[in-house]
Design an enzyme around this catalytic site. Structure first.
Site, PDB file in Angstrom:
ATOM      1  NE  ARG A 122      66.748  30.414  31.944  1.00 25.60           N
ATOM      2  CZ  ARG A 122      66.349  30.716  30.691  1.00 25.60           C
ATOM      3  NH1 ARG A 122      66.026  29.929  29.869  1.00 25.60           N
ATOM      4  NH2 ARG A 122      66.405  31.869  30.247  1.00 25.60           N
TER       5      ARG A 122
ATOM      6  CB  CYS B 228      69.564  33.103  20.342  1.00 22.99           C
ATOM      7  SG  CYS B 228      68.190  31.846  20.608  1.00 22.99           S
TER       8      CYS B 228
ATOM      9  NE  ARG C   6      61.537  33.463  22.625  1.00 23.83           N
ATOM     10  CZ  ARG C   6      62.130  33.109  23.743  1.00 23.83           C
ATOM     11  NH1 ARG C   6      63.215  32.174  23.740  1.00 23.83           N
ATOM     12  NH2 ARG C   6      62.179  33.799  24.700  1.00 23.83           N
TER      13      ARG C   6
ATOM     14  CD  GLU D 166      64.578  27.136  23.845  1.00 25.09           C
ATOM     15  OE1 GLU D 166      65.088  27.779  24.617  1.00 25.09           O
ATOM     16  OE2 GLU D 166      63.277  27.273  23.529  1.00 25.09           O
TER      17      GLU D 166
ATOM     18  CG  HIS E 101      60.844  40.286  35.774  1.00 22.65           C
ATOM     19  ND1 HIS E 101      59.758  39.511  36.388  1.00 22.65           N
ATOM     20  CD2 HIS E 101      60.510  39.978  34.433  1.00 22.65           C
ATOM     21  CE1 HIS E 101      58.984  38.862  35.456  1.00 22.65           C
ATOM     22  NE2 HIS E 101      59.438  39.160  34.066  1.00 22.65           N
TER      23      HIS E 101
ATOM     24  CG  ASN F  13      69.965  31.077  28.120  1.00 25.40           C
ATOM     25  OD1 ASN F  13      71.057  31.219  27.962  1.00 25.40           O
ATOM     26  ND2 ASN F  13      69.185  32.309  28.164  1.00 25.40           N
ATOM     27  CG  ASP F  14      64.879  27.144  28.547  1.00 28.90           C
ATOM     28  OD1 ASP F  14      65.108  26.990  29.765  1.00 28.90           O
ATOM     29  OD2 ASP F  14      64.346  27.986  27.606  1.00 28.90           O
TER      30      ASP F  14
END
Ligand code: PEP
Ligand code: MG
Length: 604
Positions: free
Chosen positions: A474, A511, A340, A440, A197, A463-464
């Site tokens: 990841r 994305c 999403r 994904e 974060h 990313n996934d």
């Protein structure tokens, strides 16, 4: 000539940009803790009172910090509420009082003991990124109370007005949001990865950051001059004149280049030979709409709605969700807005959601699975999205982590039921709201031809997809070397998904972070991606390269690289192409070029 030698240390580039400035080491958490026993009942009562007063003082400190946070970062203030919540959590509050009363220990030691227990609990969640950020919050909250008990002042980060680079063992997200973007030039932490974060907050504030720099606090002293390269993860302590000159020039170069290309960021994302794609923004909060628009976003390609649900004491209600989505739709109209549905689970958890004991949370009850499990939560969100869709008819609904047809069928059924309910109540909604699936996981690619018949668009979450296709966590720094977006296996999966989508006549977006990496523009164009959605600050660079690319050439390039056998071969081809076609982009940003040039210049 400098008479001292510089020291270069490396971590993980967590938020891009270059910072040069004096170090401000934060010794958070390193406080000597006295250990003594209390004699007599009155001493115990007094110590309990002292503890309660310290908690109250810590709470009012946090409240004051919350009030002082600039309005554009107000959303992040919820992170401070997590610290406030921790202070009153029975595992800290009640446990500390119990230690004081039953074991007759002094308050500082009692707090240390209960903190240790709480951290053990989070640690038992293995390598989980969520657990790591919660430990950071527990540490920050505990540190504040212990300092108050010790009569020391907690360094309130918003009080640091000197322009400096913050160096800390760890920085909780709550700490990070107190930083003043103007005076905090950069961030260096000893632990943490680029998906924490803290990194997200640093990126959204435009502060260069390097995490995972071992022993940074031991190696960097107060007022040392340091250079932070948030892209390469390089930190230079007391740089030589040559290094200083080099990085100062780089800072100027980057700034000048960005200023120059930003002038054209509002032009359409169209290649030099007339192929039109769309360049959109990924956002986590409504505050980012300004940055998205300023940087030329042609829509919102991904609204990560889970951030609205995180760092809250309780589940948001339908009305507040509706207002959020409605405002987003109106502010972006007539451009499209892709909402999403909740992508919670794995590293993204919330206080109100039951914490599951999962051995492999990334393979567990996350995302669409979690929504289909907690249907009332899902329905509340869907109802809010449907109602908001009537505002400007520009909302697209997108489901994350789809692994097969059943999830699509079930989600569709729920949406249909809700639409029927709204119709009965005469509540308006957009009947034609597009319904899309994120690609994904490999199973979604394998059956993309079938999925494409059930949805209106695909959006590839690279990313996934990289995580699940190569089989690496990841956010695990130990296998980060395997995280290769240009792995031939990944490119083939993307191609398969795009071809299946186009065969069925639906558009395909990317994305994931890949879409925001300028080096990958020729590949993604050549793979025939219709829409690129990215961090708003990446838009001017990506749009600039799209506008200067020839679609014909990119397709020829992809036909060649798709047959290559290793990621390294593909990476080299991409570098060569970008170096040849866009030399200034490559020169200004390529990390290897930076590192090599520095090594040559400084002779280190
Ligand atoms: C992705 O996986 O590429 C994606 C965009 O989703 P997130 O990063 O939020 O998991
Ligand atoms: Mg994802």
């Amino acid at each position: 000539m400098n008479d001292h030698s510089s020291l270069t240390i490396r971590g993980i580039g967590a938020a891009p940009g270059i910072a040069i400035g004096k170090a401000f080491p934060l010794e958070l958490g390193h406080i000597p803790v006295p250990h003594y026993r209390l004699f007599g009942d009155q001493a115990v009562l007094d110590e309990c009172k002292r503890f309660e007063e310290a908690i109250a003082e810590a709470e009012s400190d946090l409240e004051a910090i919350k009030r002082s946070i600039k309005s554009e970062f107000k959303d992040h203030a919820r992170l401070l509420e997590v610290q406030q919540m921790i202070l009153r959590d029975p595992s800290i509050y009640d446990e500390s009082l119990r230690h004081i009363k039953e074991e007759r220990t002094n308050a500082q030691l009692a707090v240390i003991k209960s903190l240790r227990r709480a951290k053990e609990l989070f640690n038992s969640l293995n390598n989980d990124e969520y657990a790591k950020s919660r430990i950071a919050d527990v540490n920050a909250a505990g540190d504040r109370v212990i300092r108050i008990l010790a009569g020391q002042n907690h360094t309130n980060l918003q009080d640091i007005h000197e322009r400096s680079v913050i160096v800390a063992h760890d920085l909780s997200p709550a700490d990070a949001i107190q930083l003043q973007a103007g005076s905090t030039l950069g961030i260096v932490t000893e632990i943490g990865g680029s998906f924490s974060h803290t990194s997200i907050v640093a990126r959204s504030m435009g502060i260069p950051a390097v995490t995972g720099v071992e022993k940074a606090l031991r190696l960097i002293s107060s007022n040392d001059l340091i250079i932070v390269d948030g892209r390469t993860g390089i930190v230079i302590i007391n740089p030589s004149e040559a290094e200083l000159q080099f990085y100062a020039n780089r800072q100027d170069e980057i700034e000048t280049y960005l200023k120059q290309i930003s002038k054209h960021s509002h032009l359409p994302a169209q290649t030099s030979d007339g192929h039109r794609v769309s360049a959109e923004a990924n956002i986590e909060a409504l505050e980012e709409i300004v940055a998205a628009k300023d940087n030329g976003a042609e829509g919102i390609g991904l609204y990560r709605t889970e951030f609205f649900f995180m760092n809250r004491m309780e589940l948001p209600d339908e009305e507040s969700l509706y207002r959020d989505y409605h405002d987003l739709a109106e502010l972006m109209a007539p451009s499209p807005v892709t909402i999403r549905t909740l992508d919670l689970g794995a590293e993204k958890l919330t206080a109100w959601c039951p914490m599951l004991e999962e051995a492999n949370p990334a393979l567990g009850l996350r995302s669409i699975r979690l929504c289909l499990h907690y249907k009332e939560v899902f329905k509340t969100q869907l109802r809010a999205i449907l109602r908001a869709s009537a505002a400007a008819h520009n909302i697209r609904l997108m489901l994350p982590l789809i692994s097969g047809m059943d999830e699509i069928y079930e989600a569709r059924r729920i949406v249909r039921d809700l639409q029927a309910e709204l119709s009965r109540k005469r509540i308006p909604f957009d009947k034609d709201m597009p319904f899309g699936a994120m690609i994904e996981v490999p199973s979604a690619v394998a059956m993309a031809d079938l999925l494409a018949q059930e949805v209106d668009f695909f959006s590839i979450g690279t990313n996934d997809l990289i995580q699940y296709s190569i089989g690496i966590d990841r956010s695990n720094e130990h296998v980060a070397y395997l995280y290769k977006p240009l792995h031939p296996g990944v490119l083939r999966l993307i191609k398969q998904a795009v071809d299946a989508g186009h065969e069925a006549g639906i558009p395909v977006a990317v994305c994931g972070e890949m879409a925001g990496e300028p080096l990958y523009v020729p590949i993604l164009l050549g793979l025939k991606i219709d829409s690129f959605s990215m961090n708003p600050v990446a838009l001017p660079r990506v749009k600039n390269l799209i506008r200067r690319s020839s679609m014909k050439e990119c397709c020829r390039f992809v036909n060649k690289v798709i047959r290559m056998r290793t990621a390294q071969e593909i990476e080299e081809s991409v570098s060569k192409l970008v170096m040849r076609k866009f030399p200034e982009e490559f020169r200004v940003f390529d990390p290897n070029w930076t590192a090599n040039a520095t090594a040559k210049k400084s002779g280190s």
